[in-house]
Enzyme design. Sequence first.
Site, PDB file in Angstrom:
ATOM      1  N   THR A 147       0.834  -1.205   0.000  1.00 23.53           N
ATOM      2  CA  THR A 147       0.000   0.000   0.000  1.00 23.53           C
ATOM      3  C   THR A 147       0.872   1.260   0.000  1.00 23.53           C
ATOM      4  OG1 THR A 147      -0.099  -0.253   2.388  1.00 23.53           O
ATOM      5  CG2 THR A 147      -2.019  -0.999   1.139  1.00 23.53           C
TER       6      THR A 147
ATOM      7  N   SER B  63      31.155  -5.235  11.157  1.00 26.45           N
ATOM      8  CA  SER B  63      29.930  -5.826  11.687  1.00 26.45           C
ATOM      9  C   SER B  63      30.182  -7.240  12.180  1.00 26.45           C
ATOM     10  CB  SER B  63      28.855  -5.857  10.593  1.00 26.45           C
ATOM     11  OG  SER B  63      27.816  -6.727  10.965  1.00 26.45           O
TER      12      SER B  63
ATOM     13  N   GLY C 142      17.513 -10.010   5.848  1.00 28.08           N
ATOM     14  CA  GLY C 142      16.807 -10.578   4.698  1.00 28.08           C
ATOM     15  C   GLY C 142      15.557 -11.359   5.067  1.00 28.08           C
ATOM     16  N   ALA C 143      15.077 -11.212   6.304  1.00 27.69           N
ATOM     17  CA  ALA C 143      13.887 -11.943   6.745  1.00 27.69           C
ATOM     18  C   ALA C 143      12.638 -11.064   6.682  1.00 27.69           C
ATOM     19  CB  ALA C 143      14.085 -12.482   8.166  1.00 27.69           C
ATOM     20  N   GLY C 144      12.746  -9.913   6.042  1.00 30.01           N
ATOM     21  CA  GLY C 144      11.588  -9.028   5.932  1.00 30.01           C
ATOM     22  C   GLY C 144      11.319  -8.248   7.205  1.00 30.01           C
TER      23      GLY C 144
ATOM     24  N   SER D  54      13.384  -5.805   8.199  1.00 31.05           N
ATOM     25  CA  SER D  54      13.994  -4.508   7.980  1.00 31.05           C
ATOM     26  C   SER D  54      15.292  -4.292   8.742  1.00 31.05           C
ATOM     27  CB  SER D  54      12.994  -3.407   8.331  1.00 31.05           C
ATOM     28  OG  SER D  54      13.330  -2.267   7.610  1.00 31.05           O
TER      29      SER D  54
ATOM     30  N   ASP E  53       9.905   1.581   6.477  1.00 34.21           N
ATOM     31  CA  ASP E  53      10.882   0.938   7.356  1.00 34.21           C
ATOM     32  C   ASP E  53      11.632   1.946   8.223  1.00 34.21           C
ATOM     33  OD1 ASP E  53      10.014  -1.204   5.941  1.00 34.21           O
ATOM     34  OD2 ASP E  53      11.886  -1.550   4.857  1.00 34.21           O
TER      35      ASP E  53
HETATM   36  P1  ADP Z   1      15.760  -6.836   5.464  1.00 36.31           P
HETATM   37  O1  ADP Z   1      15.866  -5.360   5.552  1.00 36.31           O
HETATM   38  O2  ADP Z   1      14.367  -7.299   5.293  1.00 36.31           O
HETATM   39  O3  ADP Z   1      16.420  -7.551   6.589  1.00 36.31           O
HETATM   40  P2  ADP Z   1      17.333  -6.366   3.134  1.00 36.31           P
HETATM   41  O4  ADP Z   1      17.720  -7.212   1.981  1.00 36.31           O
HETATM   42  O5  ADP Z   1      16.626  -5.088   2.863  1.00 36.31           O
HETATM   43  O6  ADP Z   1      16.515  -7.293   4.130  1.00 36.31           O
HETATM   44  O7  ADP Z   1      18.625  -5.969   3.967  1.00 36.31           O
HETATM   45  C1  ADP Z   1      19.555  -6.952   4.338  1.00 36.31           C
HETATM   46  C2  ADP Z   1      20.947  -6.406   4.088  1.00 36.31           C
HETATM   47  O8  ADP Z   1      21.259  -5.385   5.061  1.00 36.31           O
HETATM   48  C3  ADP Z   1      22.030  -7.451   4.267  1.00 36.31           C
HETATM   49  O9  ADP Z   1      22.251  -8.177   3.075  1.00 36.31           O
HETATM   50  C4  ADP Z   1      23.239  -6.583   4.632  1.00 36.31           C
HETATM   51  O10 ADP Z   1      23.793  -6.002   3.464  1.00 36.31           O
HETATM   52  C5  ADP Z   1      22.612  -5.476   5.449  1.00 36.31           C
HETATM   53  N1  ADP Z   1      22.633  -5.808   6.884  1.00 36.31           N
HETATM   54  C6  ADP Z   1      21.587  -6.080   7.686  1.00 36.31           C
HETATM   55  N2  ADP Z   1      21.992  -6.350   8.953  1.00 36.31           N
HETATM   56  C7  ADP Z   1      23.335  -6.235   8.942  1.00 36.31           C
HETATM   57  C8  ADP Z   1      24.361  -6.393   9.938  1.00 36.31           C
HETATM   58  N3  ADP Z   1      24.057  -6.724  11.203  1.00 36.31           N
HETATM   59  N4  ADP Z   1      25.640  -6.207   9.556  1.00 36.31           N
HETATM   60  C9  ADP Z   1      25.955  -5.866   8.296  1.00 36.31           C
HETATM   61  N5  ADP Z   1      25.049  -5.716   7.318  1.00 36.31           N
HETATM   62  C10 ADP Z   1      23.756  -5.900   7.629  1.00 36.31           C
HETATM   63 MG    MG Z   2      15.329  -3.956   4.035  1.00 40.53          MG
END
Ligand code: ADP
Ligand code: MG
Length: 407
Positions: free
Chosen positions: A32, A67, A122-124, A126, A172
Site C-alpha cells: 500500500t 559488523s 533478509g527476513a523481511g 527490515s 521501514d
Molecule cells: P531486510 O531489511 O528485510 O532484513 P534487506 O535485503 O533489505 O533485508 O537488507 C539486508 C541487508 O542489510 C544485508 O544483506 C546486509 O547487506 C545489510 N545488513 C543487515 N543487517 C546487517 C548487519 N548486522 N551487519 C551488516 N550488514 C547488515
Molecule cells: Mg530492508
Amino acid sequence: MRAVSLFRERFGGEPDGVWLAPGRANLMGEHTDYNEGFVLPFALGQGVTAAASRNPDRAGRRLTVCSRQEPGDTVEVDLDGLAPGRVTGWAAYPAGVAWALEAAGHRLPGACIAIDSDVPAGAGLSSSAALECATALALTSLAGLDVPRAELVTIARRAENEFAGVPTGIMDQSASLLCRAGHALLLDCRTLETSQVPFDPAAGGAGLLLINTRARHELADGEYGRRRAECEEAARRLGIRSLRDLTDLADTGSLTDPVLRRRVRHVFTDNQRVLEVVALLRASPGPSPGPSADTYREIGRLLTQAHASLRDDFEVSWPEADAAVEAAVGAGAYGARMIGGGFGGSVLALVPAAAAGPGSGPGSGPGSGPGSGPVRDAVTAAFARHGWTAPEFLDAVPSDSARQLSG
Ligand code: ADP
Ligand code: MG
C-alpha cells in the site's frame, strides 16, 4: 554488549557511545505504501546496535565500519569521495547514511562504527533500515547535531534508495525512528502524517509471533517492480493519481484486465483493513485492561484475510508462508499473514498467549526455543512434513524507536 566488544577488538579503546535502532514488523498494509496508502508497522525489541566514536587522529575524514554479522570485513571509506555506486555490499548502508547526511548539509567528522544485530538479515524485518537508522543516530550524535527524526527518516531512506540502490518506500525508516513501545504507527504514505495507535497485545493476554520462513525466492526483486508498474498502470487507466484515490471498488468497472483488477482489489481492501485495525484498537479501553479477546479475534481475522488477498489477488506469497499461516491458524492463532514485499521472509501471527507457549510474553526471548506451544509446534511440524529448513521463531513486542543506549 557485543557491539562494544567488537569495537574494542577492531578499533581499540572505548566507543564514545552506543546507539540502537529496531527492526520492524508491519501489522497491516502491504504494497500500500507506494500506492500512497496506509501502513501500520511497529518497532521490534530486536535491533541493530552501533558502538561508535569520532576518529580525529587520522588525516582526512574517514568512516570505518565493521559488523559482527560480516566477519573479517572492515570497510573504510573517505567521506569526501562518497557517491552512489562507490561502495558496494553491506557497507553501502552506513556509507549511504553518511553521504545522505552530508548531502543534506550536515557536516560529519570521521568515525569508527562497530555493528551488532539480533534482527535476522533478509527476513523481511527490515535489518537494512535498522542498520541505517543506528548509523544515522551515531553519526549525528558524534557530530553534535540535533537532526529532527522526520528529517532522519528521509535521509536514511535516501541512503537505501539512492546509495544502496534498493527501491523501497518510507515505512521501514519511519518505523525504526518514530515508533513507541506499546504502540503501532499509523503512517499515511501520501501526506507522511503519522499517529500512534495503542497496541500492546501482552497486556491483553495475546502475543505476536514472527515466523522467519528462511525462504528467499529469486523472483522477489523483479516481481516487486512488476507489481509497482501494474498498480501505476491500473491507476492511469482509472484516471486517478494513485490507487489511494479509489473510494469504492464498484468504480473499477472500466478496468477490464483481470490481473489489474485483482491487484487493485488487494490494495483497496488492504488500505481498508489498516483503518479497520486502527479503529478496533482505538475503540478498546486502554491501556488497561486493553483490548478484549474478541478484539484480537477480529484483528486476527483481518490478518488472515490480508494473507489470502496477498496470496490470491496480489500473488506475492510463497509456499512456506502459506503453510505457516495455515498451520498457525489451525493450531489456535487468532490470525496470521505474510509480511514484507513477498516471495520470502516472515509471517506474523497474532496468538492467544497460551497458544504461543513460553516465550511469547514481554521480556522473554526466542531462547525459550521452538517446539514450545501449539502454534510453534504446528508450524515446525508442517515445515518438517514438507522437508523444508526449520523456521526460526521470534517474539514480537511493540517496542521503542531508535535511541542512544550509552555514552
Ligand atoms: P531486510 O531489511 O528485510 O532484513 P534487506 O535485503 O533489505 O533485508 O537488507 C539486508 C541487508 O542489510 C544485508 O544483506 C546486509 O547487506 C545489510 N545488513 C543487515 N543487517 C546487517 C548487519 N548486522 N551487519 C551488516 N550488514 C547488515
Ligand atoms: Mg530492508
